[in-house]
Design an enzyme around this catalytic site. Sequence first.
Site, short mmCIF file in Angstrom:
data_model
loop_
_atom_site.label_atom_id
_atom_site.label_comp_id
_atom_site.label_asym_id
_atom_site.label_seq_id
_atom_site.Cartn_x
_atom_site.Cartn_y
_atom_site.Cartn_z
N CYS A 94 44.67 0.29 -57.45
CA CYS A 94 44.89 -0.84 -56.53
C CYS A 94 45.40 -0.42 -55.15
CB CYS A 94 45.80 -1.86 -57.19
SG CYS A 94 45.59 -3.50 -56.46
N ARG A 127 43.66 -14.40 -52.96
CA ARG A 127 43.74 -13.18 -53.74
C ARG A 127 42.72 -13.24 -54.88
NH1 ARG A 127 47.88 -10.22 -52.33
NH2 ARG A 127 47.76 -8.93 -54.19
N HIS A 190 44.84 -2.73 -62.92
CA HIS A 190 46.27 -2.50 -62.85
C HIS A 190 46.96 -2.24 -64.16
CE1 HIS A 190 48.66 -2.77 -59.42
NE2 HIS A 190 47.98 -3.76 -58.89
N1 GLN Z 1 48.69 -4.98 -51.51
C1 GLN Z 1 47.32 -4.77 -51.92
C2 GLN Z 1 46.51 -6.07 -51.96
O1 GLN Z 1 47.05 -7.12 -52.14
C3 GLN Z 1 47.29 -4.09 -53.25
C4 GLN Z 1 47.98 -4.91 -54.29
C5 GLN Z 1 48.15 -4.21 -55.56
O2 GLN Z 1 48.35 -2.99 -55.64
N2 GLN Z 1 48.10 -5.03 -56.59
O3 GLN Z 1 45.31 -6.03 -51.82
#
Ligand code: GLN
Length: 240
Positions: A94, A127, A190
């Site tokens: 990620c 997101r 993740h």
């Molecule tokens: N901050 C990054 C995003 O939101 C990665 C997030 C994460 O590692 N889950 O895209």
Amino acid sequence: MKIKILHLYPDLLNLYGDRGNIECMRRRLLWRGIDAEVITHTCDDGALDISDVDIVFLGGGSDREQKIVCSRLLEHKKELQDYVEDGGVLVAVCGGYQLLGRYYKLEDETIEGLSILDIYTEQGKGRLIGNIVLEADFLDQKIVGFENHGGRTYIGSHKPLGRVLSGYGNEEKSGAEGVVYKNVIATYLHGPLLPKNPALCDHILTAALRRKYADFKGLTPLDDELENKANNYIVKRFVK
Ligand code: GLN
């Protein structure tokens, strides 16, 4: 035989317990009688020596944490680039995946990446969150996981880690997820990526052992009945 695993910036990049992936690699080596040493490099540490490291792990983090870590990471750009070009195994999840690219563009600023991969990331609207299932051409077992990212990653001519069977992936539209480059596995999946995907974990361990020991004959199988059942349950639940 012995494998040395370096966990980079566990103090900042450890979202959803990405650390569990280190433990999974360590246990799967020990269960086979292969020694495993885990070392960490945090923001407070100075020089980074990766000359005898076999696997580097870079986890995920929030935009805020990525901003903090980025300048530290760039101090070691050359070592990490050379390590990857030399076939070093690098697993990036990620936020760590995004930082392997050229940049991560946020609304108000741009975070410079390591340029190990010729990819870039831009923050999009909303997101991309949820369970995800992939099919990788180098594994029989489907890869299952969880994604949560605001960034959309454009991988150009790089080979993706897998084709999305359920979920969003790199940027929602292409059906591609992650990147495989030399011995780099980079992905948005993740948390307990490797415990959920024993075949992927063994693929990574095999790459590290092959690179280190010319006479390495392959990993002995483990009893993965429970892990495989859990993996399969998720595949059945999300892939119709
Ligand atoms: N901050 C990054 C995003 O939101 C990665 C997030 C994460 O590692 N889950 O895209």
